[in-house]
Design a protein around this motif. Structure first.
Motif, mmCIF file in Angstrom:
data_model
loop_
_atom_site.group_PDB
_atom_site.id
_atom_site.type_symbol
_atom_site.label_atom_id
_atom_site.label_comp_id
_atom_site.label_asym_id
_atom_site.label_seq_id
_atom_site.Cartn_x
_atom_site.Cartn_y
_atom_site.Cartn_z
ATOM 1 N N ASP A 1 0.677 -1.297 0.083
ATOM 2 C CA ASP A 1 0.088 0.062 -0.125
ATOM 3 C C ASP A 1 0.916 1.353 0.005
ATOM 4 N N ASP A 2 2.245 1.124 0.037
ATOM 5 C CA ASP A 2 3.151 2.289 -0.033
ATOM 6 C C ASP A 2 4.065 2.249 -0.926
ATOM 7 N N PRO A 3 3.568 3.213 -2.044
ATOM 8 C CA PRO A 3 4.423 3.350 -3.291
ATOM 9 C C PRO A 3 5.983 3.721 -2.816
ATOM 10 N N GLU A 4 6.124 4.214 -1.686
ATOM 11 C CA GLU A 4 7.724 4.676 -1.477
ATOM 12 C C GLU A 4 8.386 3.356 -1.078
ATOM 13 N N ALA A 5 7.820 2.343 -0.146
ATOM 14 C CA ALA A 5 8.316 1.431 0.180
ATOM 15 C C ALA A 5 8.588 0.417 -1.110
ATOM 16 N N ILE A 6 7.645 0.294 -2.048
ATOM 17 C CA ILE A 6 7.781 -0.459 -3.147
ATOM 18 C C ILE A 6 9.055 0.138 -3.945
ATOM 19 N N GLU A 7 9.202 1.407 -4.088
ATOM 20 C CA GLU A 7 10.323 2.226 -4.721
ATOM 21 C C GLU A 7 11.577 1.710 -3.929
ATOM 22 N N GLY A 8 11.667 1.738 -2.765
ATOM 23 C CA GLY A 8 12.742 1.276 -2.081
ATOM 24 C C GLY A 8 13.202 -0.071 -2.470
ATOM 25 N N ILE A 9 12.184 -1.050 -2.335
ATOM 26 C CA ILE A 9 12.462 -2.247 -2.788
ATOM 27 C C ILE A 9 13.452 -2.386 -4.420
ATOM 28 N N VAL A 10 12.611 -1.883 -5.310
ATOM 29 C CA VAL A 10 12.905 -1.867 -6.516
ATOM 30 C C VAL A 10 14.113 -1.194 -6.889
ATOM 31 N N GLY A 11 14.520 -0.193 -5.946
ATOM 32 C CA GLY A 11 15.622 0.743 -6.178
ATOM 33 C C GLY A 11 16.754 0.018 -5.572
ATOM 34 N N SER A 12 16.631 -1.080 -4.832
ATOM 35 C CA SER A 12 17.622 -1.760 -4.297
ATOM 36 C C SER A 12 18.592 -2.542 -5.263
ATOM 37 N N ASN A 13 17.731 -3.048 -6.099
ATOM 38 C CA ASN A 13 18.595 -4.002 -7.056
ATOM 39 C C ASN A 13 18.490 -3.262 -8.561
ATOM 40 N N VAL A 14 19.466 -3.926 -9.272
ATOM 41 C CA VAL A 14 19.618 -3.213 -10.698
ATOM 42 C C VAL A 14 19.137 -4.311 -11.699
ATOM 43 N N CYS A 15 18.323 -3.786 -12.725
ATOM 44 C CA CYS A 15 17.638 -4.411 -13.867
ATOM 45 C C CYS A 15 18.126 -3.791 -15.160
ATOM 46 N N ARG A 16 18.584 -4.179 -15.972
ATOM 47 C CA ARG A 16 18.977 -3.827 -17.335
ATOM 48 C C ARG A 16 17.859 -3.848 -18.602
ATOM 49 N N CYS A 17 16.774 -4.637 -18.097
ATOM 50 C CA CYS A 17 15.956 -5.099 -19.189
ATOM 51 C C CYS A 17 14.368 -4.527 -18.914
ATOM 52 N N THR A 18 13.855 -4.857 -17.724
ATOM 53 C CA THR A 18 12.569 -4.307 -17.662
ATOM 54 C C THR A 18 12.018 -2.922 -17.668
#
Length: 160
Positions: free
Chosen positions: A122-139
């Motif tokens: 329910d927290d877009p900032e928390a989701i952003e924290g998870i996503v920002g913690s790793n690197v993806c070059r494709c998606t």
């Protein structure tokens, strides 16, 4: 050094060199090759596993530091009957993987976060924290955001 830990519920007793990295031990000694090695500097997140419920970069952790710990790798996400974890289902449904190299790290980072706080969906900032913690070059990251949000909602509000 002789160490023991549980990985995906299985007790492992190993004799390892004190300077050996957890990522290498998981891959080479335990045969758990889902833990990927990317940068080997703790930046990309492809090697993320859960150690006592917390996401760690296994390329930065010495295996001897895990003595007595409980570890979970991407191979341990699915249920005991092989049923995919909600995150695995959501990543597939949202097309949140392409080459798949980064996927295990994202799955484990998200799994650790969701287990610690099931309301993060329910927290877009928390989701952003998870996503920002790793690197993806494709998606482009948006499908990964959607997948984590979807899995969080599925875990909190399962359909009967």
């Amino acid at each position: 050094m002789k160490i023991s830990f549980r990985v995906n519920g299985v007790e492992q007793i190993l004799d390892v060199e004190p300077r050996r990295l957890l990522a290498d031990v998981l891959r080479d000694e335990c045969g758990l090759t889902g833990t990927h090695l990317g940068c080997e500097h703790g930046i990309c997140g492809a090697c993320t596993v859960l150690m006592d419920g917390k996401a760690v970069r296994s390329c930065l952790v010495l295996a001897v530091q895990c003595d007595g710990s409980s570890l979970r790798t991407v191979e341990g996400l699915a249920g005991p009957d092989g049923e995919p974890h909600p995150l695995q289902r959501a990543f597939s449904a949202e097309h949140a993987l392409q080459c798949g190299f980064c996927t295990p790290g994202f799955l484990m980072a998200a799994a650790g976060a969701l287990e610690a706080d099931p309301t993060i969906g329910d927290d877009p900032e928390a989701i952003e924290g998870i996503v920002g913690s790793n690197v993806c070059r494709c998606t482009g990251y948006e499908p990964i955001r959607r997948a984590i949000t979807r899995a969080a909602k599925e875990q909190r509000y399962p359909t009967a």
